[in-house]
Scaffold this active site. Structure first.
Site, PDB file in Angstrom:
ATOM      1  CB  SER A 246      -2.902   0.806  -3.594  1.00 17.23           C
ATOM      2  OG  SER A 246      -2.958   0.173  -2.295  1.00 17.23           O
ATOM      3  CE  LYS A 247       5.225   0.709  -3.874  1.00 12.97           C
ATOM      4  NZ  LYS A 247       5.591   1.302  -5.235  1.00 12.97           N
ATOM      5  NE  ARG A 248      -4.754   0.075   1.014  1.00 12.43           N
ATOM      6  CZ  ARG A 248      -5.923  -0.449   0.800  1.00 12.43           C
ATOM      7  NH1 ARG A 248      -6.310  -1.468   1.465  1.00 12.43           N
ATOM      8  NH2 ARG A 248      -6.730  -0.018  -0.219  1.00 12.43           N
ATOM      9  CG  HIS A 249      -4.714  -4.285  -2.677  1.00 11.55           C
ATOM     10  ND1 HIS A 249      -4.883  -3.061  -3.105  1.00 11.55           N
ATOM     11  CD2 HIS A 249      -5.712  -4.417  -1.840  1.00 11.55           C
ATOM     12  CE1 HIS A 249      -6.186  -2.530  -2.598  1.00 11.55           C
ATOM     13  NE2 HIS A 249      -6.502  -3.509  -2.016  1.00 11.55           N
ATOM     14  N   GLY A 250      -0.121  -5.371  -2.470  1.00 15.06           N
ATOM     15  CA  GLY A 250       1.139  -6.011  -3.141  1.00 15.06           C
ATOM     16  C   GLY A 250       1.269  -5.608  -4.541  1.00 15.06           C
TER      17      GLY A 250
END
Ligand code: GLU
Length: 468
Positions: A246-250
């Site tokens: 997800s976005k959280r992982h870049g």
């Protein structure tokens, strides 16, 4: 001839997973002197958006994944899907299902016992559709309904996945497949088979979330007696914590990486290594070399791990490999308001220090304008009466310099420190913050030489004036 396709649904941006699927299709096609095609799966009118389609084109083009033939749009082929679905009905291989959603829920609730095995439920459902119970008999007069393909029991559906190996399922566990909805639109599985057949696709390479669809698609191929393509299902991509990416992982869209200053070659290289690697552990590999050595069988079946730091590292390597002129063009594409010479100075001194193109502007703003960002906290700490005094002595000496060369500037600074009986660092740090606004950066003397005498003297002077 090998023919593969990338078949995104334009319901969102082109993300890491989709881009990697496109890239493996591309490498496979080019390695085999085949064709790489693009199909836009836009039958879902509610969720498909034209701007996503354009975004997909832009992202693919930027990555250099250029398709070989005209784009195929499913939304323009609705009549074709209908025609083939009706053909199956006329051959008694498929049948109409006239229930609307609410009626079907009611009937299931009433007539299908709970906890019944799938293979038994399948037959009860089929009978309820073919012979509606009392109260529902009239629905057969509607003349319009969904279409389902009969899935007979007792067939072992088997395919040899090029990455996963043999996959088998008994047809008893597959429900009769809805191929056309009552609104006349095809289901995903049906449209894919029709299109892959007519586009003469030889290899279907896609994410492994589609593994469970493949047996259904094989049944549809069989119903038409069409040749079945080969399949390769790519492993999932997970975050470093092994959770869904997800976005959280870049994980961003391809165009967002472009905007943050990732080079297209770097993203290409990085995506290629999400599940595949050359046998010799090399990490920086050109596109040409990948095309030469890529084999779909070498793709891993276990999930790939997305590591944004690796992408940034790779990007810095690609930035180093580019010559200054190429970087200049890329920076000018990003922002055209700066003087070329200033940009070249910034490139020359920071090329080995940045991870993205945007960092040239961020870390090198003092090369580009007088309006550069100053680390206020560091400034407060480093600039005081004592250090300003050093800077004013240095100012006088630098002013007298004839040859503005880094060697001279260094000798002058060091001898001043010597005379004052202080460490050179006591002048170096305040000087750096005054001329660049930062505490870190390229070699100070090289930076001074590059900025030029006038700019350096002005900036020192500004600090002196502000504080005395
Ligand atoms: N539109 C499907 C997707 O985006 C394509 C699947 C396929 O390649 O068959 O997942």
């Amino acid at each position: 001839m090998v023919r593969v396709r990338f078949a995104p649904s334009p319901t969102g941006e082109l993300h890491v997973g989709g881009a990697r699927t496109a890239l493996y299709n591309y490498l496979f096609a080019k390695h085999n002197n085949g064709k790489f095609l693009l199909r836009i799966e836009d039958t879902d009118k509610e969720r498909s958006r034209e701007e996503f389609t354009y975004g997909i084109f832009e992202g693919l083009k930027w990555l250099g994944l250029i398709w070989d033939e005209e784009v195929v749009y499913q939304s323009k082929r609705l009549e074709i899907y209908k025609e083939y679905a009706y053909q199956l009905v006329s051959e008694n291989k498929a049948y109409f299902d006239y229930y609307n959603a609410q009626e079907w829920e009611e009937v299931k609730e009433k007539y299908i016992p709970k906890d019944i095995p799938i293979n038994e439920k399948k037959h009860i459902e089929r009978n309820l559709i073919l012979e509606p119970p009392n109260g529902y008999k009239h629905i057969k007069q509607r003349g319009i309904g969904a279409i389902r393909l009969f899935v007979e029991d007792g067939m072992l559906i088997s395919f040899e996945d090029k990455i996963r190996g043999k996959i088998e399922i008994l047809s008893d566990y597959i429900n009769d497949i809805v191929i056309l909805r009552s609104d006349g639109t095809p289901t995903y599985n049906f449209a894919v088979v029709i299109d892959d057949h007519f586009m003469e696709i030889t290899h279907v390479i896609r994410g492994d979330d589609h593994i469970s669809n493949t047996p259904k698609q094989i049944l549809i191929y069989n119903a038409f007696d069409w040749k079945i393509p080969e399949f390769a299902h790519l492993p999932m991509i997970l975050g470093k914590d092994k959770k869904k990416l997800s976005k959280r992982h870049g994980a961003l869209s391809v165009l967002e990486y472009k905007n943050m200053g990732i080079l297209s070659e770097a993203l290409f290289n990085f995506l290629a290594l999400l599940g595949w690697s050359p046998k010799d552990n090399r990490e920086i590999i050109s596109k040409e070399e990948m095309i030469r050595i890529f084999k779909i069988e070498d793709v891993n079946s276990s999930p790939a791990v997305f590591d944004i730091d690796k992408l940034l590292w790779m990007n810095s390597e690609y930035i180093r490999m580019k010559d200054e002129r190429e970087l200049l063009i890329l920076l000018k594409e990003k922002d055209n308001k700066y003087d070329e010479q200033k940009l070249l100075n910034c490139i020359r001194l920071l090329k080995t220090r940045v991870k993205t193109l945007n960092e040239f502007f961020e870390f090198g703003d003092y090369f580009l304008s007088e309006d550069f960002k100053v680390d206020k906290q560091a400034f407060e700490k480093l600039i005081n009466e004592k250090t300003l005094n050093y800077l004013s002595l240095l100012y006088e000496r630098y002013k007298a310099v004839q040859e503005w060369k880094k060697e001279n500037l260094e000798i002058i600074l060091r001898s001043l420190a010597n005379e004052l009986n202080i460490k050179p660092a006591e002048i170096i740090h305040p000087l750096r913050i005054v001329v660049s606004g930062k505490t870190v950066g390229p070699s100070l003397f090289e930076l001074l030489e590059t900025l030029g005498k006038e700019v350096v003297l002005n900036r020192i002077n500004k600090a002196l004036e502000m504080h005395l």
